[in-house]
Design a protein around this motif. Structure first.
Motif, PDB file in Angstrom:
ATOM      1  N   ALA A   1       0.831  -1.199   0.000  1.00 31.72           N
ATOM      2  CA  ALA A   1       0.000   0.000   0.000  1.00 31.72           C
ATOM      3  C   ALA A   1       0.870   1.255   0.000  1.00 31.72           C
ATOM      4  O   ALA A   1       0.611   2.196  -0.731  1.00 31.72           O
ATOM      5  CB  ALA A   1      -0.927  -0.013   1.210  1.00 31.72           C
ATOM      6  N   GLU A   2       1.909   1.278   0.805  1.00 27.27           N
ATOM      7  CA  GLU A   2       2.779   2.442   0.876  1.00 27.27           C
ATOM      8  C   GLU A   2       3.498   2.682  -0.453  1.00 27.27           C
ATOM      9  O   GLU A   2       3.596   3.798  -0.926  1.00 27.27           O
ATOM     10  CB  GLU A   2       3.793   2.246   2.003  1.00 27.27           C
ATOM     11  CG  GLU A   2       3.162   2.197   3.388  1.00 27.27           C
ATOM     12  CD  GLU A   2       4.143   1.765   4.446  1.00 27.27           C
ATOM     13  OE1 GLU A   2       5.315   1.530   4.091  1.00 27.27           O
ATOM     14  OE2 GLU A   2       3.748   1.646   5.610  1.00 27.27           O
TER      15      GLU A   2
ATOM     16  N   PHE B   1      -8.198   8.146  -0.113  1.00 23.97           N
ATOM     17  CA  PHE B   1      -6.804   8.477   0.188  1.00 23.97           C
ATOM     18  C   PHE B   1      -6.330   7.595   1.339  1.00 23.97           C
ATOM     19  O   PHE B   1      -7.136   7.047   2.099  1.00 23.97           O
ATOM     20  CB  PHE B   1      -6.666   9.953   0.573  1.00 23.97           C
ATOM     21  CG  PHE B   1      -7.645  10.410   1.621  1.00 23.97           C
ATOM     22  CD1 PHE B   1      -7.334  10.293   2.964  1.00 23.97           C
ATOM     23  CD2 PHE B   1      -8.875  10.925   1.252  1.00 23.97           C
ATOM     24  CE1 PHE B   1      -8.228  10.710   3.932  1.00 23.97           C
ATOM     25  CE2 PHE B   1      -9.789  11.339   2.219  1.00 23.97           C
ATOM     26  CZ  PHE B   1      -9.460  11.232   3.558  1.00 23.97           C
ATOM     27  N   GLN B   2      -5.026   7.464   1.454  1.00 23.90           N
ATOM     28  CA  GLN B   2      -4.469   6.754   2.593  1.00 23.90           C
ATOM     29  C   GLN B   2      -4.655   7.582   3.858  1.00 23.90           C
ATOM     30  O   GLN B   2      -4.381   8.775   3.879  1.00 23.90           O
ATOM     31  CB  GLN B   2      -2.985   6.475   2.379  1.00 23.90           C
ATOM     32  CG  GLN B   2      -2.726   5.273   1.474  1.00 23.90           C
ATOM     33  CD  GLN B   2      -1.266   4.876   1.502  1.00 23.90           C
ATOM     34  OE1 GLN B   2      -0.411   5.744   1.513  1.00 23.90           O
ATOM     35  NE2 GLN B   2      -0.999   3.587   1.510  1.00 23.90           N
ATOM     36  N   SER B   3      -5.091   6.903   4.917  1.00 30.49           N
ATOM     37  CA  SER B   3      -5.360   7.593   6.166  1.00 30.49           C
ATOM     38  C   SER B   3      -4.270   7.272   7.189  1.00 30.49           C
ATOM     39  O   SER B   3      -3.186   6.821   6.839  1.00 30.49           O
ATOM     40  CB  SER B   3      -6.743   7.182   6.688  1.00 30.49           C
ATOM     41  OG  SER B   3      -7.073   7.895   7.847  1.00 30.49           O
ATOM     42  N   TYR B   4      -4.598   7.489   8.448  1.00 31.98           N
ATOM     43  CA  TYR B   4      -3.653   7.257   9.527  1.00 31.98           C
ATOM     44  C   TYR B   4      -3.564   5.773   9.861  1.00 31.98           C
ATOM     45  O   TYR B   4      -4.448   4.988   9.516  1.00 31.98           O
ATOM     46  CB  TYR B   4      -4.081   8.038  10.772  1.00 31.98           C
ATOM     47  CG  TYR B   4      -4.123   9.531  10.554  1.00 31.98           C
ATOM     48  CD1 TYR B   4      -2.972  10.296  10.666  1.00 31.98           C
ATOM     49  CD2 TYR B   4      -5.309  10.175  10.222  1.00 31.98           C
ATOM     50  CE1 TYR B   4      -2.994  11.670  10.464  1.00 31.98           C
ATOM     51  CE2 TYR B   4      -5.353  11.551  10.015  1.00 31.98           C
ATOM     52  CZ  TYR B   4      -4.191  12.288  10.147  1.00 31.98           C
ATOM     53  OH  TYR B   4      -4.218  13.634   9.936  1.00 31.98           O
ATOM     54  N   VAL B   5      -2.520   5.388  10.548  1.00 29.47           N
ATOM     55  CA  VAL B   5      -2.388   4.005  10.997  1.00 29.47           C
ATOM     56  C   VAL B   5      -3.303   3.791  12.196  1.00 29.47           C
ATOM     57  O   VAL B   5      -3.763   4.741  12.839  1.00 29.47           O
ATOM     58  CB  VAL B   5      -0.933   3.648  11.348  1.00 29.47           C
ATOM     59  CG1 VAL B   5      -0.049   3.747  10.130  1.00 29.47           C
ATOM     60  CG2 VAL B   5      -0.415   4.551  12.470  1.00 29.47           C
ATOM     61  N   LEU B   6      -3.546   2.527  12.519  1.00 28.13           N
ATOM     62  CA  LEU B   6      -4.603   2.166  13.460  1.00 28.13           C
ATOM     63  C   LEU B   6      -4.422   2.759  14.846  1.00 28.13           C
ATOM     64  O   LEU B   6      -5.398   3.117  15.507  1.00 28.13           O
ATOM     65  CB  LEU B   6      -4.687   0.638  13.552  1.00 28.13           C
ATOM     66  CG  LEU B   6      -5.875   0.069  14.334  1.00 28.13           C
ATOM     67  CD1 LEU B   6      -7.184   0.496  13.702  1.00 28.13           C
ATOM     68  CD2 LEU B   6      -5.781  -1.445  14.394  1.00 28.13           C
TER      69      LEU B   6
ATOM     70  N   ILE C   1      -7.558   9.731  13.745  1.00 31.99           N
ATOM     71  CA  ILE C   1      -8.649   9.048  13.044  1.00 31.99           C
ATOM     72  C   ILE C   1      -9.998   9.623  13.451  1.00 31.99           C
ATOM     73  O   ILE C   1     -10.881   9.847  12.611  1.00 31.99           O
ATOM     74  CB  ILE C   1      -8.591   7.533  13.335  1.00 31.99           C
ATOM     75  CG1 ILE C   1      -7.334   6.918  12.710  1.00 31.99           C
ATOM     76  CG2 ILE C   1      -9.835   6.831  12.798  1.00 31.99           C
ATOM     77  CD1 ILE C   1      -7.124   5.461  13.056  1.00 31.99           C
ATOM     78  N   LEU C   2     -10.178   9.901  14.748  1.00 33.86           N
ATOM     79  CA  LEU C   2     -11.423  10.502  15.227  1.00 33.86           C
ATOM     80  C   LEU C   2     -11.631  11.881  14.614  1.00 33.86           C
ATOM     81  O   LEU C   2     -12.744  12.222  14.180  1.00 33.86           O
ATOM     82  CB  LEU C   2     -11.398  10.588  16.751  1.00 33.86           C
ATOM     83  CG  LEU C   2     -12.608  11.248  17.409  1.00 33.86           C
ATOM     84  CD1 LEU C   2     -13.885  10.488  17.068  1.00 33.86           C
ATOM     85  CD2 LEU C   2     -12.423  11.329  18.925  1.00 33.86           C
TER      86      LEU C   2
END
Length: 315
Positions: A256-257, A286-291, A297-298
């Motif tokens: 993904a990266e 789009f690519q978002s933040y990691v978990l 994310i919020l």
């Protein structure tokens, strides 16, 4: 209590706390989220990512609810009702399958959970169940089956076609995040066989590949006492943790990266429609933040809700 190692604990909002355990003998992971309230819920999650469009994770999700080695067809729903539950449910996602149940009171949940686990870990996977739930050819020569008809009504929709193209461009065609875990019709017909379902169940549906998440006032001792027979059975056949799943997870993240690489991409995709005036749709991703970046994310979720959630939203 035996064989459970506390891996992590912490506090959430208010007086809610969580505890994460691992059974040192079978590898089973248990997460307990203690909060006040009459409703006790359990999510039973298994890693079921796959690299093809055969639909095996989705097929097993259907077949698990049929019957098990110890309980006949229909008993699961009967037991859920007797244990003050509003029923069971499940879903299949790109990298996991989850089975859910909610009960009024922990006594009902602790009584029902062993029955539910027996269906998940020891389904009969009969030919009759496969023909009914997954795929068959009827007397008119047409394809049938609950799962097949479900995917037939979805596969050629505008949303499905756009989503498949998007994830293929985002993650690359070799990534497990680019496959249709529900199965594509051609693959269901040719590759989603009962033997393949049984093989996938043997590979993925194991204690060391499972996490049980319980929300409510239930202790690890009470949970262990309820499922000890099934855990001991899993201990007898326990094998080292399934490396193929870990390898695929790492591979998916790296691909993904590399694939996206912050470069803008766009593509026009055509779809069948009975209405020539159908305006189509625009999908932006789009690519978002990691978990583990929870606050980011919020904040992103709140921003997207503001932009799109109501008729008065800017978009």
């Amino acid at each position: 209590m035996t064989r459970y190692e506390l891996l992590q604990e912490g506090s959430l909002i208010g007086d809610t706390s969580f505890y994460k355990y691992k059974n040192t003998s079978t590898g089973l992971t248990v997460t307990l989220i203690n909060h006040n309230g009459p409703i006790i819920s359990a999510n039973i999650v298994l890693r079921t990512q796959t690299n093809n469009n055969w639909g095996l994770p989705h097929a097993l999700e259907h077949l698990v609810f049929m019957d098990s080695s110890n309980y006949p067809k229909g008993f699961l729903d009967f037991a859920a009702n007797q244990c003050y539950s509003d029923g069971t449910n499940a879903w299949t996602d790109q990298d996991h399958t989850a089975y859910t149940v909610r009960c009024a009171g922990k006594e009902g949940l602790l009584t029902f959970l062993p029955i539910f686990l027996d269906h998940i870990l020891s389904p009969t996977l009969t030919n009759e169940a496969f023909l009914t739930e997954i795929h068959h050819i009827n007397g008119s020569g047409k394809d049938g089956g609950v799962l097949y008809c479900e995917m037939q009504s979805y596969e050629n929709t505008m949303e499905c076609i756009a989503e498949r193209k998007f994830v293929s461009r985002m993650f690359g065609q070799d990534s497990s995040y680019s496959v249709e875990t529900g199965g594509l019709m051609s693959d269901i017909r040719s590759n989603c066989s009962l033997d393949n379902c049984r093989a996938f169940h043997d590979e993925a549906y194991k204690m060391e590949n499972m996490c049980i998440i319980v929300c409510g006032r239930v202790s690890i001792d009470e949970l262990h006492d309820a499922i000890t027979t099934l855990v001991d059975k899993g201990d007898d056949i326990c094998q080292p943790e399934i490396k193929v799943h870990e390898t695929n997870i790492v591979k998916m993240h790296k691909m993904a990266e590399i694939q996206f690489n912050n470069a803008f991409q766009s593509e026009t995709v055509f779809f069948p429609s009975p209405d020539k005036y159908d305006p189509g749709s625009v999908l932006i991703g789009f690519q978002s933040y990691v978990l583990n970046e929870t606050l980011e994310i919020l904040a992103e979720d709140l921003l997207l809700d503001y932009l799109t959630s109501t008729p008065a939203s800017p978009l």
